[in-house]
Write an enzyme that holds these catalytic residues in place. Structure first.
Site, PDB file in Angstrom:
ATOM      1  N   THR A  17       0.819  -1.213   0.000  1.00  0.00           N
ATOM      2  CA  THR A  17       0.000   0.000   0.000  1.00  0.00           C
ATOM      3  C   THR A  17       0.848   1.257   0.000  1.00  0.00           C
ATOM      4  OG1 THR A  17      -1.670  -1.207   1.252  1.00  0.00           O
ATOM      5  CG2 THR A  17      -1.890   1.180   1.199  1.00  0.00           C
ATOM      6  N   ARG A  21       8.034  -2.675   2.501  1.00  0.00           N
ATOM      7  CA  ARG A  21       8.317  -2.716   3.936  1.00  0.00           C
ATOM      8  C   ARG A  21       8.744  -4.115   4.345  1.00  0.00           C
ATOM      9  NH1 ARG A  21       3.287   0.873   6.410  1.00  0.00           N
ATOM     10  NH2 ARG A  21       3.803   2.793   5.311  1.00  0.00           N
ATOM     11  N   SER A 112       6.306   4.112   8.329  1.00  0.00           N
ATOM     12  CA  SER A 112       5.159   4.818   8.878  1.00  0.00           C
ATOM     13  C   SER A 112       5.005   4.610  10.378  1.00  0.00           C
ATOM     14  CB  SER A 112       3.891   4.425   8.126  1.00  0.00           C
ATOM     15  OG  SER A 112       2.791   5.205   8.520  1.00  0.00           O
ATOM     16  N   HIS A 113       3.922   3.990  10.799  1.00  0.00           N
ATOM     17  CA  HIS A 113       3.584   3.822  12.206  1.00  0.00           C
ATOM     18  C   HIS A 113       4.188   2.560  12.805  1.00  0.00           C
ATOM     19  CE1 HIS A 113       0.848   1.662   9.663  1.00  0.00           C
ATOM     20  NE2 HIS A 113       0.449   0.921  10.674  1.00  0.00           N
ATOM     21  N   ASP A 276       2.546  10.026  14.077  1.00  0.00           N
ATOM     22  CA  ASP A 276       3.209   8.730  13.972  1.00  0.00           C
ATOM     23  C   ASP A 276       4.646   8.864  13.499  1.00  0.00           C
ATOM     24  OD1 ASP A 276       2.559   9.482  11.367  1.00  0.00           O
ATOM     25  OD2 ASP A 276       2.438   7.403  10.692  1.00  0.00           O
ATOM     26  N   ASP A 278       6.325   8.797  10.605  1.00  0.00           N
ATOM     27  CA  ASP A 278       6.721   9.692   9.517  1.00  0.00           C
ATOM     28  C   ASP A 278       5.866  10.949   9.427  1.00  0.00           C
ATOM     29  OD1 ASP A 278       4.489   8.241   8.618  1.00  0.00           O
ATOM     30  OD2 ASP A 278       5.101   8.407   6.529  1.00  0.00           O
ATOM     31  N   ASP A 280       2.490  11.440   9.111  1.00  0.00           N
ATOM     32  CA  ASP A 280       1.316  11.590   8.247  1.00  0.00           C
ATOM     33  C   ASP A 280       0.006  11.184   8.929  1.00  0.00           C
ATOM     34  OD1 ASP A 280       1.660   8.839   8.224  1.00  0.00           O
ATOM     35  OD2 ASP A 280       1.795   8.648   6.042  1.00  0.00           O
ATOM     36  N   ARG A 281       0.065  10.635  10.141  1.00  0.00           N
ATOM     37  CA  ARG A 281      -1.152  10.249  10.846  1.00  0.00           C
ATOM     38  C   ARG A 281      -1.345  11.131  12.076  1.00  0.00           C
ATOM     39  NH1 ARG A 281      -2.198   3.937   9.988  1.00  0.00           N
ATOM     40  NH2 ARG A 281      -0.982   3.651   8.091  1.00  0.00           N
ATOM     41  N   GLU A 362      -8.673   8.697   5.803  1.00  0.00           N
ATOM     42  CA  GLU A 362      -8.754   7.260   6.005  1.00  0.00           C
ATOM     43  C   GLU A 362      -8.987   6.973   7.477  1.00  0.00           C
ATOM     44  OE1 GLU A 362      -5.935   5.491   2.484  1.00  0.00           O
ATOM     45  OE2 GLU A 362      -4.970   5.889   4.406  1.00  0.00           O
ATOM     46  N   SER A 364      -7.583   5.001   9.281  1.00  0.00           N
ATOM     47  CA  SER A 364      -6.325   4.659   9.941  1.00  0.00           C
ATOM     48  C   SER A 364      -5.586   5.902  10.415  1.00  0.00           C
ATOM     49  CB  SER A 364      -5.445   3.825   9.007  1.00  0.00           C
ATOM     50  OG  SER A 364      -5.252   4.502   7.780  1.00  0.00           O
ATOM     51  N   LYS A 375      -1.326  12.255   3.319  1.00  0.00           N
ATOM     52  CA  LYS A 375      -1.991  12.595   4.570  1.00  0.00           C
ATOM     53  C   LYS A 375      -1.011  13.366   5.439  1.00  0.00           C
ATOM     54  CE  LYS A 375      -1.455   7.725   6.007  1.00  0.00           C
ATOM     55  NZ  LYS A 375      -1.378   7.043   4.711  1.00  0.00           N
ATOM     56  N   ARG A 495      -7.943  -6.886   9.224  1.00  0.00           N
ATOM     57  CA  ARG A 495      -8.647  -5.740   9.775  1.00  0.00           C
ATOM     58  C   ARG A 495     -10.146  -5.917   9.529  1.00  0.00           C
ATOM     59  NH1 ARG A 495      -4.174  -1.063   8.317  1.00  0.00           N
ATOM     60  NH2 ARG A 495      -2.925  -1.483  10.169  1.00  0.00           N
TER      61      ARG A 495
END
Length: 542
Positions: A17, A21, A112-113, A276, A278, A280-281, A362, A364, A375, A495
């Site tokens: 996505t 990773r 990311s997170h 988070d 990076d 973006d959240r 989103e 998330s 984001k 999920r």
């Protein structure tokens, strides 16, 4: 001098996505990172002299791969690389820098997170010239190149020092080291009413921002403390660390529990937020209330005109399919477009570029707007502060006012992490096989009205994405969605998204676990979660 290194392809370099990773030791295999970087350069086929932005969230192994990426960019014909000082660039800041400087694209190093450290997670993602994540046609091309790679090119000399701002050269290429915060902070100041927010804070309004020892620490300190006047110490865990201080940089109820506990105390701050790995959240918390990401998206969209950048209204809203339908009701009442896309910010890019939507989100914990093509955690925090400064109401009052106007959508996401991949795939295959016969089935008081495997045709470029998640919709509009996540690095993450709409204000105070209990039980029955995975409870509920 360019060196050409012989190599062999790896069979597991298919981007998910948000890029590729894996665990850090996996990336540390000889040639592994270099192979994937070369596959990017081969797939995007940029012209000589183009500009490339490079940066990351500061996690373990970032610096080594950034220096490698600089040397490989020089060997692959780039004319300039722009890199954040020390290799730091939040994902939204990188998107902005790509757009502002007219770069051909950017390489963002982050998982990311996900947790960091020597045995933690690592990731490489390519963003295109609009600042957004590479669309599937490009990620598929990258995988094709990676699968057939026999060599990569690298500049023989070591990369320049990236700890000092300024320009240097590596062969014919300019390496420009920039302040990672300055351009982004100026962008935020152009979007929001900083004077109004400063007045709110000066009036005694209290806030806390948990940077989780991730990349947003320097950004939050510059903006919240230096430019908006919040007291020193407002930003906690503000120093980016390679292992995020041993924590998990995911702003949710589990990993940001200390912040939430502080916000729930009688003498806690009036506004709390976190971001988070990076940047973006986001997590938004008021005194005594945690705002769900789906509600936050709807509330931001409904109140966006209170900020200068959106004073003329917004063109439309886009949300990922699993995100609750709370934003849909805002779009309907405001008479603007609503677009339901697959999960992944890359699906919002064409809509944003075409001016169809202004705000995207989103479930998330990601929200953003047309100011970048990612984001943006701090953007969401600042829009919330702008709204609170304009309305002079508490977070709880804003949320409850929104529910009174639009109704409340009770919503939870249940994550079953690192489950056996075969079991997870078998669960999804079984659901898929039963879709055609599911309509009309009754589960307690719930009757299935429709069920499908979500597919999406982009209204701008016509591209099609299939197999994006199983949707089960019940009479009255309640939903259960099953989806395998593409952001993990080990096993599979299942999920399950559970949603019920309630119009009656007298029932808005019901606890979500009570409002959703029948749907939760039904999700286990339909998905055969316990039977197939052995899990009796999700690892994380958000």
């Amino acid at each position: 001098m360019i060196e050409t290194i012989a190599t062999k392809p790896f069979d597991d370099q298919k981007p998910g996505t948000s890029g590729l990773r894996k665990k850090v030791p996996h990336f540390q295999q000889p040639h592994y990172a270099a192979n994937f970087l070369q596959a990017i350069f081969d797939a995007v086929a940029t012209g000589d002299g183009d500009t490339l932005v490079v940066g990351g969230d500061g996690r373990f192994y970032n610096r080594e791969v950034i220096l490698l990426a600089i040397r490989m960019a020089a060997a692959n014909g780039y004319g300039r690389v722009i890199v954040g000082r020390g290799g730091l660039l939040s994902t939204p800041a990188a998107s902005h820098l790509i757009r502002k400087r007219g770069a051909a694209g950017g390489i963002i190093l982050s998982a990311s997170h996900n947790p960091g450290g020597p045995n933690g997670d690592f990731g490489i993602k390519y963003n295109i010239a609009n600042g957004g994540p590479a669309p599937e046609r490009i990620t598929e091309a990258i995988f094709a190149k990676a699968s057939a790679l026999t060599r990569y090119r690298v500049w023989a000399e070591t990369a320049p020092d990236i700890s000092r701002i300024g320009e240097s050269r590596l062969g014919d290429m300019v390496v420009e080291v920039v302040d990672p915060v300055a351009d982004y902070a100026e962008l935020m100041e152009s979007l929001f009413d900083f004077a109004l927010i400063r007045d709110l804070i000066a009036s005694g309004f209290t806030l806390r921002f948990d940077a989780m020892h991730a990349v947003t620490g320097p950004y939050a300190r510059e903006i919240l403390e230096n430019r908006l006047g919040a007291p020193r110490g407002t930003v906690i865990n503000g120093v980016p660390l390679p292992d995020f201080g041993g924590g998990h940089p995911d702003p949710n109820a589990v990993h940001a529990a200390a912040l939430i506990e502080e916000m729930m105390s009688p003498d806690g701050p009036e506004f709390g937020a976190a971001s988070d790995g990076d940047g973006d959240r986001n997590l938004i918390v008021g005194k005594g209330i945690v705002v769900s990401p789906s509600d936050s998206l709807a509330i931001l969209a409904a109140n966006a005109p209170l900020a200068p950048a959106y004073a003329g209204g917004i063109a439309g809203i886009a949300r990922s399919m699993p995100t609750s339908q709370a934003a849909d009701r805002v779009a309907e009442k405001r008479g603007i477009g609503l677009y339901e896309t697959p999960t992944g910010w890359k699906f919002f890019g064409t809509l944003l570029d075409a001016g169809k939507v202004t705000i995207c989100g989103e479930e998330s914990a990601g929200t953003g707007s047309d100011h970048v093509r990612e984001k943006d955690g701090l953007w969401a925090v600042l829009l919330w502060l702008n709204i609170l400064a304009a309305r002079r109401e508490s977070v709880r009052a804003v949320v409850e006012s929104h529910w009174a106007e639009f109704g409340r959508t009770f919503y939870q996401r249940h994550d079953y992490e690192e489950i056996d991949s075969g079991a997870a795939e078998g669960l999804m295959e079984s659901l898929h096989d039963r879709l055609a016969s599911m309509a009309g089935q009754r589960f307690g008081t719930l009757v299935v009205s429709e069920a499908d495997d979500f597919s999406y045709k982009d209204p701008i470029d016509g591209s099609v994405a299939t197999g994006q998640g199983i949707r089960i919709v019940f009479s009255g509009g309640s939903r259960i969605v099953f989806r395998l996540s593409g952001t993990g690095t080990q096993g599979a993450t299942l999920r399950v998204y559970i949603e019920r709409y309630e119009k009656d204000p007298a029932r808005h105070a019901t606890a979500p676990e009570i409002a959703l209990k029948e749907l939760v039980d039904t999700a286990d029955a339909i998905g055969e979660i316990r039977k197939r995975t052995g899990r009796t409870h999700p690892d994380v509920i958000t």
